[in-house]
Scaffold this motif. Sequence first.
Motif, PDB file in Angstrom:
ATOM      1  N   LEU A 356       0.974  -1.023   0.149  1.00 24.70           N
ATOM      2  CA  LEU A 356       0.004   0.158  -0.165  1.00 24.70           C
ATOM      3  C   LEU A 356       0.693   1.646  -0.044  1.00 24.70           C
ATOM      4  N   PRO A 357       1.152   1.750  -1.334  1.00 23.93           N
ATOM      5  CA  PRO A 357       2.136   2.873  -1.448  1.00 23.93           C
ATOM      6  C   PRO A 357       1.195   4.747  -1.181  1.00 23.93           C
ATOM      7  N   ILE A 358       1.203   5.352  -0.471  1.00 27.23           N
ATOM      8  CA  ILE A 358       0.332   6.272  -0.112  1.00 27.23           C
ATOM      9  C   ILE A 358       1.407   7.534  -0.372  1.00 27.23           C
ATOM     10  N   PHE A 359       0.768   8.357  -1.477  1.00 32.11           N
ATOM     11  CA  PHE A 359       1.867   9.761  -1.762  1.00 32.11           C
ATOM     12  C   PHE A 359       1.150  10.943  -0.682  1.00 32.11           C
ATOM     13  N   VAL A 360       2.233  11.890  -0.522  1.00 37.13           N
ATOM     14  CA  VAL A 360       1.189  13.090   0.402  1.00 37.13           C
ATOM     15  C   VAL A 360       2.036  14.126  -0.248  1.00 37.13           C
ATOM     16  N   GLU A 361       1.806  14.807  -0.689  1.00 35.57           N
ATOM     17  CA  GLU A 361       1.848  16.087  -1.059  1.00 35.57           C
ATOM     18  C   GLU A 361       1.433  17.403  -0.459  1.00 35.57           C
ATOM     19  N   THR A 362       2.361  18.702   0.052  1.00 35.58           N
ATOM     20  CA  THR A 362       1.937  20.169   0.402  1.00 35.58           C
ATOM     21  C   THR A 362       2.230  20.878  -0.303  1.00 35.58           C
ATOM     22  N   ALA A 363       1.781  22.050  -0.816  1.00 33.94           N
ATOM     23  CA  ALA A 363       1.754  23.232  -1.481  1.00 33.94           C
ATOM     24  C   ALA A 363       2.716  23.894  -0.905  1.00 33.94           C
ATOM     25  N   ALA A 364       3.264  25.155  -0.742  1.00 29.81           N
ATOM     26  CA  ALA A 364       3.259  26.159   0.080  1.00 29.81           C
ATOM     27  C   ALA A 364       2.408  27.520   0.334  1.00 29.81           C
ATOM     28  N   ALA A 365       2.098  27.013   2.378  1.00 31.47           N
ATOM     29  CA  ALA A 365       1.466  28.040   2.675  1.00 31.47           C
ATOM     30  C   ALA A 365       2.083  29.364   3.367  1.00 31.47           C
ATOM     31  N   GLN A 366       0.974  29.659   2.918  1.00 30.77           N
ATOM     32  CA  GLN A 366       1.581  31.535   3.611  1.00 30.77           C
ATOM     33  C   GLN A 366       1.061  32.383   4.713  1.00 30.77           C
ATOM     34  N   ALA A 367       1.919  33.220   5.108  1.00 26.75           N
ATOM     35  CA  ALA A 367       1.392  34.355   6.405  1.00 26.75           C
ATOM     36  C   ALA A 367       1.860  35.194   5.441  1.00 26.75           C
ATOM     37  N   ARG A 368       1.502  36.386   5.953  1.00 24.10           N
ATOM     38  CA  ARG A 368       1.822  38.152   6.953  1.00 24.10           C
ATOM     39  C   ARG A 368       0.928  38.750   8.616  1.00 24.10           C
ATOM     40  N   LEU A 369       1.694  39.445   8.933  1.00 22.62           N
ATOM     41  CA  LEU A 369       1.046  40.361   9.247  1.00 22.62           C
ATOM     42  C   LEU A 369       0.269  41.225   8.796  1.00 22.62           C
ATOM     43  N   ASN A 370      -0.915  40.708  10.017  1.00 18.34           N
ATOM     44  CA  ASN A 370      -2.018  42.151   9.221  1.00 18.34           C
ATOM     45  C   ASN A 370      -2.198  42.935   9.966  1.00 18.34           C
ATOM     46  N   SER A 371      -1.728  42.996  11.545  1.00 18.91           N
ATOM     47  CA  SER A 371      -1.981  44.489  12.275  1.00 18.91           C
ATOM     48  C   SER A 371      -1.635  44.031  13.567  1.00 18.91           C
ATOM     49  N   VAL A 372      -1.031  44.911  14.816  1.00 20.62           N
ATOM     50  CA  VAL A 372      -0.680  44.768  15.957  1.00 20.62           C
ATOM     51  C   VAL A 372      -1.175  45.923  16.646  1.00 20.62           C
ATOM     52  N   ILE A 465      -6.606  11.345   6.411  1.00 25.73           N
ATOM     53  CA  ILE A 465      -6.287  11.105   5.215  1.00 25.73           C
ATOM     54  C   ILE A 465      -6.063   9.772   4.260  1.00 25.73           C
ATOM     55  N   ALA A 466      -5.533   8.270   5.106  1.00 30.25           N
ATOM     56  CA  ALA A 466      -5.719   7.133   4.573  1.00 30.25           C
ATOM     57  C   ALA A 466      -6.857   6.582   4.890  1.00 30.25           C
ATOM     58  N   ALA A 467      -7.336   7.099   5.227  1.00 27.02           N
ATOM     59  CA  ALA A 467      -9.194   6.357   5.842  1.00 27.02           C
ATOM     60  C   ALA A 467      -9.897   7.271   4.600  1.00 27.02           C
ATOM     61  N   PRO A 498      -6.720   3.840  10.348  1.00 24.61           N
ATOM     62  CA  PRO A 498      -6.117   4.708  11.742  1.00 24.61           C
ATOM     63  C   PRO A 498      -4.361   4.415  11.561  1.00 24.61           C
ATOM     64  N   ILE A 499      -4.006   4.007  12.032  1.00 25.03           N
ATOM     65  CA  ILE A 499      -2.963   3.458  11.807  1.00 25.03           C
ATOM     66  C   ILE A 499      -1.983   4.244  11.033  1.00 25.03           C
ATOM     67  N   LEU A 500      -1.945   4.305   9.808  1.00 23.43           N
ATOM     68  CA  LEU A 500      -1.678   4.743   9.046  1.00 23.43           C
ATOM     69  C   LEU A 500      -1.744   6.138   9.168  1.00 23.43           C
ATOM     70  N   ASP A 501      -3.189   6.549   9.615  1.00 26.12           N
ATOM     71  CA  ASP A 501      -3.165   8.663   9.986  1.00 26.12           C
ATOM     72  C   ASP A 501      -2.232   8.711  10.998  1.00 26.12           C
ATOM     73  N   LEU A 503       0.423   7.517  11.746  1.00 24.54           N
ATOM     74  CA  LEU A 503       2.128   7.715  10.449  1.00 24.54           C
ATOM     75  C   LEU A 503       2.292   9.122  10.478  1.00 24.54           C
ATOM     76  N   ILE A 504       1.023   9.181   9.422  1.00 24.44           N
ATOM     77  CA  ILE A 504       1.533  10.297   8.498  1.00 24.44           C
ATOM     78  C   ILE A 504       0.455  11.845   9.494  1.00 24.44           C
ATOM     79  N   GLY A 505       0.521  11.895  11.049  1.00 23.13           N
ATOM     80  CA  GLY A 505       0.190  13.217  10.908  1.00 23.13           C
ATOM     81  C   GLY A 505       1.898  13.312  12.208  1.00 23.13           C
ATOM     82  N   ASP A 506       2.469  11.561  12.677  1.00 20.87           N
ATOM     83  CA  ASP A 506       3.258  11.510  13.422  1.00 20.87           C
ATOM     84  C   ASP A 506       4.621  12.338  12.252  1.00 20.87           C
ATOM     85  N   LEU A 507       4.301  11.956  10.830  1.00 15.43           N
ATOM     86  CA  LEU A 507       5.620  12.663  10.173  1.00 15.43           C
ATOM     87  C   LEU A 507       5.087  14.222   9.839  1.00 15.43           C
ATOM     88  N   SER A 508       4.024  14.362   9.766  1.00 18.24           N
ATOM     89  CA  SER A 508       3.853  15.480   9.258  1.00 18.24           C
ATOM     90  C   SER A 508       3.956  16.887   9.964  1.00 18.24           C
TER      91      SER A 508
END
Length: 534
Positions: A356-372, A465-467, A498-501, A503-508
């Motif tokens: 069972l090969p499970i491939f997971v990819e995340t693109a680039a998340a972004q953040a910026r300062l709105n206000s202080v 994800i796995a489920a 659930p076992i794979l989820d 594992l994916i959570g720990d790796l993430s």
Amino acid sequence: MRRLCGDRRGAVSILTAIMTMALIGFSALGIDIGMLTLSQRRLQGIADEAALAAASSSPDRREEAIRRLLAANGLSDVTSTITPGRYRADAAIVPQDRFVPGADAGALRVVLSRPVPLFFGQVLTGRNTAPVSARAVARRIDMAAFSLGTRLVNVSGGLPGALLNGLAGSDLSLSIGDYQALVGAQVDLLPMIQGLGTKIGLTGASFDTILAADVTLPQLLSAMADATGKPDAAGILRRMALRVPGSKVPLTRLIDLGPLTNTARVPSRNLIEVDAYAMLRESLSVANGQRQVALNPGGSIKGLLSTRILVAIGERPASTPWLAVAQDGSTIVRTAQQRFLIDSEVGVPLLANIRLPIFVETAAAQARLNSVSCTGPVQTVTIDALPSPGTLAIAQVDQSRFDDMSRSPITGQTVLLQLLLARVWGYARLDLASDSAWQQVRFDQNDISQRTTRTVTANSAVSGIAASLIQHVTLRLEGFDLSGLTGIVGAALTPVAPILDTLIGDLSELLGLRVGQADVTVNGVRCGAATLVA
């Protein structure tokens, strides 16, 4: 006519009338203009105070602050205008153009105007009053340091060690207790940079000079050890400094100090604190080491016969640091694109093992300062975050192009079960399109002091994800129609989801980012005093 021209009677009256107008004119010039000048100078002083009072107040209380100031000075006939904007302290720009009206970026312009009574001038102008005005520009540098993709990891098994060893390119020989100590430790960033400058021979240099210098991993880890208040974490970092290679760390790709860039001294301790583990992970990932890591937990994961993990970390986008100090939204931080492939084997009684090969990819998340926002001792920070989309799949993955982030390594269906007379193929793919909506996250005083990490979830995010993949997998039988073979495969995959989820959570968490989520942390905030700049 001859007698009239020679008659000098009444000449004094005519001269007196002409001189009276001249005297009135000179009186108006001397008294009224003097009064206007005096009133304008006084109004300018009030405008300076009003600009400072408004800049020191929250946006919703600026007008009230000016009204109170005018009332205290007995000026009930003054009208005021407040214009927010940005002030650019650039010597190449003429002073009158340095303030640019627009969105509130820490600067504002206050214009006051009032009518001044005329004494002699009303005879000449026909008006009883003349307007005077004064303007002032004040600026307050409120700064916040924030980071993206940092999360306190759940240390489990040998996964953290294998990941950091792979990123470092050497065996760091760290125990689970060592990782827990690193996760619980904070590094005081500015003293760390200052201490790093001393180690590389740049004592007294500005922060930007130190960050741009050639710094090696051992030097960085040693400086981190000196800047953490936890003795156990400091000892671990010093031991690691003896084991890591001498790879250079481009710190300018990790840290953007913004308004503090040209500073050469630490304004206050504990101003910007970062998680020691997150700092270590990001430093290893940008050093001249491995960007692809192979992990082999083997059969240590209960419920799986074997597990192999391949991780690839893409290049961080240019000019997008992991941690930034900013006073407006012009600085954006982005995470690097990440991929991992979990290749597991599931045992089926009386049959061959299911791959069972499970491939997971995340693109680039972004953040910026709105206000202080600084209201007295209460500080709040608002961050805009854009979570990352992702791709999930149970499919055949071409590992030869696993590092190529410009194209997908998914090639199609994969064989899940191989028997002598039949094969079961499987395929499932979920593409999480970005909803392109920035989401606001507010950090209060307690969140900032506790370095609380807030998670922003995209509308398209998938939990489990796995489920989810196993639920959507399409099975195809090739060969002899063995009774119920595809059903057996489907039934065997469901219990391991659930076992794979997990594992994916720990790796993430170890990599610092989940699919379809952005983890934001405010690492420090400083409310500056209002300063008159124009």
